[in-house]
Write a protein that holds these residues in place. Structure first.
Motif, PDB file in Angstrom:
ATOM      1  N   MET A   1     -11.113   7.484  -3.309  1.00 30.09           N
ATOM      2  CA  MET A   1     -10.228   6.340  -3.140  1.00 30.09           C
ATOM      3  C   MET A   1      -9.849   6.267  -1.657  1.00 30.09           C
ATOM      4  SD  MET A   1      -6.640   5.487  -5.145  1.00 30.09           S
ATOM      5  CE  MET A   1      -7.302   5.483  -6.781  1.00 30.09           C
ATOM      6  N   GLN A   2      -9.906   5.090  -1.118  1.00 32.19           N
ATOM      7  CA  GLN A   2      -9.547   4.900   0.289  1.00 32.19           C
ATOM      8  C   GLN A   2      -8.028   4.872   0.438  1.00 32.19           C
ATOM      9  OE1 GLN A   2     -11.560   1.545   1.947  1.00 32.19           O
ATOM     10  NE2 GLN A   2     -13.591   2.374   1.524  1.00 32.19           N
ATOM     11  N   ALA A   3      -7.558   5.071   1.670  1.00 34.60           N
ATOM     12  CA  ALA A   3      -6.122   5.150   1.956  1.00 34.60           C
ATOM     13  C   ALA A   3      -5.399   3.883   1.526  1.00 34.60           C
ATOM     14  CB  ALA A   3      -5.897   5.431   3.438  1.00 34.60           C
ATOM     15  N   TRP A   4      -5.965   2.722   1.795  1.00 34.62           N
ATOM     16  CA  TRP A   4      -5.295   1.468   1.419  1.00 34.62           C
ATOM     17  C   TRP A   4      -5.224   1.331  -0.092  1.00 34.62           C
ATOM     18  CZ3 TRP A   4      -7.579  -2.335  -1.453  1.00 34.62           C
ATOM     19  CH2 TRP A   4      -8.967  -2.299  -1.591  1.00 34.62           C
ATOM     20  N   GLU A   5      -6.247   1.837  -0.786  1.00 27.90           N
ATOM     21  CA  GLU A   5      -6.233   1.783  -2.252  1.00 27.90           C
ATOM     22  C   GLU A   5      -5.148   2.709  -2.811  1.00 27.90           C
ATOM     23  OE1 GLU A   5     -10.742   0.859  -3.680  1.00 27.90           O
ATOM     24  OE2 GLU A   5     -10.414   2.809  -2.704  1.00 27.90           O
ATOM     25  N   GLU A   6      -4.967   3.853  -2.190  1.00 26.50           N
ATOM     26  CA  GLU A   6      -3.930   4.789  -2.619  1.00 26.50           C
ATOM     27  C   GLU A   6      -2.535   4.178  -2.431  1.00 26.50           C
ATOM     28  OE1 GLU A   6      -4.420   8.576  -0.710  1.00 26.50           O
ATOM     29  OE2 GLU A   6      -6.409   8.861  -1.575  1.00 26.50           O
ATOM     30  N   LYS A   7      -2.342   3.521  -1.281  1.00 25.48           N
ATOM     31  CA  LYS A   7      -1.051   2.876  -1.024  1.00 25.48           C
ATOM     32  C   LYS A   7      -0.793   1.758  -2.032  1.00 25.48           C
ATOM     33  CE  LYS A   7      -0.534   3.937   3.823  1.00 25.48           C
ATOM     34  NZ  LYS A   7      -0.347   3.413   5.170  1.00 25.48           N
ATOM     35  N   MET A   8      -1.815   0.982  -2.345  1.00 28.41           N
ATOM     36  CA  MET A   8      -1.677  -0.101  -3.321  1.00 28.41           C
ATOM     37  C   MET A   8      -1.343   0.477  -4.693  1.00 28.41           C
ATOM     38  SD  MET A   8      -1.641  -3.285  -3.762  1.00 28.41           S
ATOM     39  CE  MET A   8      -2.700  -4.412  -2.943  1.00 28.41           C
ATOM     40  N   TYR A   9      -2.001   1.554  -5.059  1.00 25.27           N
ATOM     41  CA  TYR A   9      -1.751   2.212  -6.339  1.00 25.27           C
ATOM     42  C   TYR A   9      -0.305   2.720  -6.404  1.00 25.27           C
ATOM     43  CZ  TYR A   9      -2.116   5.500 -10.197  1.00 25.27           C
ATOM     44  OH  TYR A   9      -1.907   6.172 -11.369  1.00 25.27           O
ATOM     45  N   GLU A  10       0.163   3.347  -5.306  1.00 27.34           N
ATOM     46  CA  GLU A  10       1.539   3.844  -5.249  1.00 27.34           C
ATOM     47  C   GLU A  10       2.541   2.704  -5.408  1.00 27.34           C
ATOM     48  OE1 GLU A  10       1.940   6.057  -1.618  1.00 27.34           O
ATOM     49  OE2 GLU A  10       0.533   7.599  -2.265  1.00 27.34           O
ATOM     50  N   ARG A  11       2.270   1.601  -4.746  1.00 28.16           N
ATOM     51  CA  ARG A  11       3.170   0.446  -4.864  1.00 28.16           C
ATOM     52  C   ARG A  11       3.219  -0.070  -6.295  1.00 28.16           C
ATOM     53  NH1 ARG A  11       1.018  -2.564   0.360  1.00 28.16           N
ATOM     54  NH2 ARG A  11       2.274  -1.505   1.924  1.00 28.16           N
ATOM     55  N   LEU A  12       2.053  -0.166  -6.916  1.00 24.74           N
ATOM     56  CA  LEU A  12       2.007  -0.644  -8.300  1.00 24.74           C
ATOM     57  C   LEU A  12       2.750   0.304  -9.232  1.00 24.74           C
ATOM     58  CD1 LEU A  12      -1.670  -1.924  -8.571  1.00 24.74           C
ATOM     59  CD2 LEU A  12       0.410  -3.305  -8.526  1.00 24.74           C
ATOM     60  N   GLU A  13       2.586   1.602  -9.018  1.00 29.11           N
ATOM     61  CA  GLU A  13       3.296   2.586  -9.835  1.00 29.11           C
ATOM     62  C   GLU A  13       4.801   2.464  -9.618  1.00 29.11           C
ATOM     63  OE1 GLU A  13       2.194   4.763 -12.307  1.00 29.11           O
ATOM     64  OE2 GLU A  13       0.499   3.408 -12.060  1.00 29.11           O
ATOM     65  N   GLY A  14       5.219   2.263  -8.374  1.00 33.44           N
ATOM     66  CA  GLY A  14       6.640   2.090  -8.071  1.00 33.44           C
ATOM     67  C   GLY A  14       7.206   0.863  -8.760  1.00 33.44           C
ATOM     68  N   ARG A  15       6.446  -0.207  -8.775  1.00 33.88           N
ATOM     69  CA  ARG A  15       6.893  -1.429  -9.457  1.00 33.88           C
ATOM     70  C   ARG A  15       7.038  -1.193 -10.954  1.00 33.88           C
ATOM     71  NH1 ARG A  15       3.220  -6.011  -6.471  1.00 33.88           N
ATOM     72  NH2 ARG A  15       4.326  -5.940  -4.497  1.00 33.88           N
ATOM     73  N   LYS A  16       6.085  -0.481 -11.526  1.00 35.60           N
ATOM     74  CA  LYS A  16       6.153  -0.191 -12.963  1.00 35.60           C
ATOM     75  C   LYS A  16       7.406   0.619 -13.289  1.00 35.60           C
ATOM     76  CE  LYS A  16       1.185  -0.196 -13.936  1.00 35.60           C
ATOM     77  NZ  LYS A  16       0.035   0.656 -14.284  1.00 35.60           N
ATOM     78  N   GLU A  17       7.684   1.628 -12.444  1.00 34.90           N
ATOM     79  CA  GLU A  17       8.872   2.455 -12.664  1.00 34.90           C
ATOM     80  C   GLU A  17      10.141   1.618 -12.518  1.00 34.90           C
ATOM     81  OE1 GLU A  17       8.669   5.793 -10.005  1.00 34.90           O
ATOM     82  OE2 GLU A  17       6.826   6.536 -10.916  1.00 34.90           O
TER      83      GLU A  17
END
Length: 93
Positions: A1-17
């Motif tokens: 996974m590329q760095a930008w994909e990891e950041k996007m994933y983290e943001r999505l997880e944060g939104r879900k929480e």
């Protein structure tokens, strides 16, 4: 996974929480509001044993949202000799 994909994933997880926390808070608030509404209904029913409850009194009572205070008022209403007695003891007059 590329760095930008990891950041996007983290943001999505944060939104879900955040969304889950918001839903949980909304449910708590709904329970409190529902509980207060039920206690208000019981209070008015209790006061009706003393006579007709004036609309002005119902409006005053409906402004209270604290279940603990509504519970205390129910106890006062149960022991009140009259509507005026309840108003005085509850500090509503």
């Amino acid at each position: 996974m590329q760095a930008w994909e990891e950041k996007m994933y983290e943001r999505l997880e944060g939104r879900k929480e955040g969304k889950a926390e918001g839903i949980k808070e909304g449910q708590k608030e709904g329970i409190i509001v529902g509980r207060a509404a039920g206690m208000l209904e019981l209070l008015v029913d209790q006061l009706e044993t003393l006579g007709s409850v004036p609309e002005e009194m119902k409006e005053k009572l409906s402004l209270e949202k604290d279940p603990a205070r509504l519970k205390a008022w129910n106890k006062l209403a149960a022991g009140a000799a009259s509507m005026e007695d309840f108003e005085r003891k509850a500090g509503l007059s």
